[in-house]
Design an enzyme around this catalytic site. Sequence first.
Site, PDB file in Angstrom:
ATOM      1  N   GLU A   1       0.817  -1.215   0.000  1.00  0.00           N
ATOM      2  CA  GLU A   1       0.000   0.000   0.000  1.00  0.00           C
ATOM      3  C   GLU A   1       0.855   1.272   0.000  1.00  0.00           C
ATOM      4  O   GLU A   1       0.673   2.151   0.858  1.00  0.00           O
ATOM      5  CB  GLU A   1      -0.948  -0.021   1.198  1.00  0.00           C
ATOM      6  CG  GLU A   1      -1.889  -1.217   1.170  1.00  0.00           C
ATOM      7  CD  GLU A   1      -2.839  -1.243   2.353  1.00  0.00           C
ATOM      8  OE1 GLU A   1      -2.479  -0.698   3.409  1.00  0.00           O
ATOM      9  OE2 GLU A   1      -3.935  -1.805   2.220  1.00  0.00           O
TER      10      GLU A   1
ATOM     11  N   GLU B   1      -6.377  -9.110   1.511  1.00  0.00           N
ATOM     12  CA  GLU B   1      -6.865  -9.099   2.889  1.00  0.00           C
ATOM     13  C   GLU B   1      -8.349  -8.761   2.895  1.00  0.00           C
ATOM     14  O   GLU B   1      -8.786  -7.815   2.250  1.00  0.00           O
ATOM     15  CB  GLU B   1      -6.119  -8.060   3.738  1.00  0.00           C
ATOM     16  CG  GLU B   1      -4.630  -8.313   3.876  1.00  0.00           C
ATOM     17  CD  GLU B   1      -3.931  -7.221   4.679  1.00  0.00           C
ATOM     18  OE1 GLU B   1      -4.642  -6.419   5.325  1.00  0.00           O
ATOM     19  OE2 GLU B   1      -2.690  -7.162   4.653  1.00  0.00           O
TER      20      GLU B   1
END
Length: 509
Positions: free
Chosen positions: A144, A289
Amino acid sequence: MGSWSGHGAAAAAVVLVCWLCFAAAGVGAIGANWGTQASHPLSPDTVVRMLKESGFQKVKLFDAEDGTMNALKKSGLGGDGWHPQRLAVHHGHQHEVRREVGRQERLPLPQRRRRHQVPHSHLISTLSGFRVKMWTWYVAVGNEPFLETYNGSFLQTTFPAIRNIQSALVKAGLGNQVKVTCPLNADVYASSTTKPSDGDFRTDIHDLMVTIVKYLSDNGGAFTVNIYPFISLYSDPNFPVDYAFFEGASSPIVDGSVTYTNMFDANYDTLAWALKKNGFGNLPIIVGEIGWPTDGDMNANAQLAQRFNQGFLTHIATGRGTPMRPGPVDAYLFSLIDEDEKSIQPGNFERHWGIFTYDGLPKYQLNMGTSNSRGLVRARDVKYLEKKWCVLKPTANLNDQKIADSVSYACARADCTSLGYKTSCGQLDIQGNVSYAFNSFYQKNDQDDVACGFSNLAITTGQDPSTGTCRFGIMIEVDSAFSWKLQQLRSDILLMLLLVVLQLCLSFL
């Protein structure tokens, strides 16, 4: 929401994490994130056996150290046991994340302890140690890196890091079996309306995203994204609760001829539309996730977690996919086991994402959708410390200021995130709250006698103080690798004593 410390060149620095997909993986096969930010982690052999017996078909590893990799090898990985199709190795720093409605924000965590960092040579050695040609691997670079809260810190380093890892794999002769990806937060794409069909990459990074996506596509990679409906509910009290789940929504999103009744499909298809608009409609998508915590917030409990995770498993088990992407969904539940050393900066729920407790007990049951799954199976052969707890003395004066100071000390060094409004221990009285804090510190420090002192306010007991949904845990045994914790505890106590002596000396001056 795997987390790692450190900033620096986050996209270029190396931290080893693996994703394993076992050969049984088929339509709707589900994986799990296996994190190790725990003071007393289960042994790798125990976790690997638990994964197999519970029917998980894929696993993403954090801290893929020698013990973990050896446990996987001993399990029959690629031999007569598991027959994996894909392994992905993750390079990069991970940080705790706070996600809000419509976007997901990362918080800097300068105080997180630094995790095991691995050079490229170790990556190649690790990959070579397995029978790579029997399945496809992924190498995930960074984690990220384009969050808006980074203010562009990693815009210049992420793509070069991706190219460097890919080049290293090619030079090692692994380019055909090992693919590259870069886990990204959902804030790299957005819809100008609520409709997924209006989705595109964020304007400030649009060109860079297209460059990266093209490179991933050219080299057989995949787009990895983390999707968390829980965070939307946590961040916005007005978020429609039913939209986070999979039973239908009272206010669905209508996008032309398509009606979206859950957030996952809408978010996933917003990404699918962004890829399609930029010429990469066939690039594989991995949900790195997705999950629901069980404690630390009023909306975090085992009932809602089971509802969400089972709903998601059932949803993808059909193989129908989403309106924009029919077919199997490649996804990893977050997470496998609770981790009591994760930062709680995003929220107290951060330490409670596990499907299993810290000692390998299933928090609820799931139908994994596999023929050989017996449901979630508890970890076997887990060894516990003595059946004793540290609690507040019944004779203690609750108005004693030392109690508040002791609780603050204990909670700063252990885990008190189950205490709070509508949490699992939210019904405790004052004495119960204090005892919980004391016991958490005591257990984390391996039941050492000095860890149940607290200015002579505490006492050990053989009577379990657990009540209702509130569990006063007993710590599990670990190997000598964790003896540093006891040494640190003794150092802290010695420092406190020295400060007391110093204060007494100054009082006589």
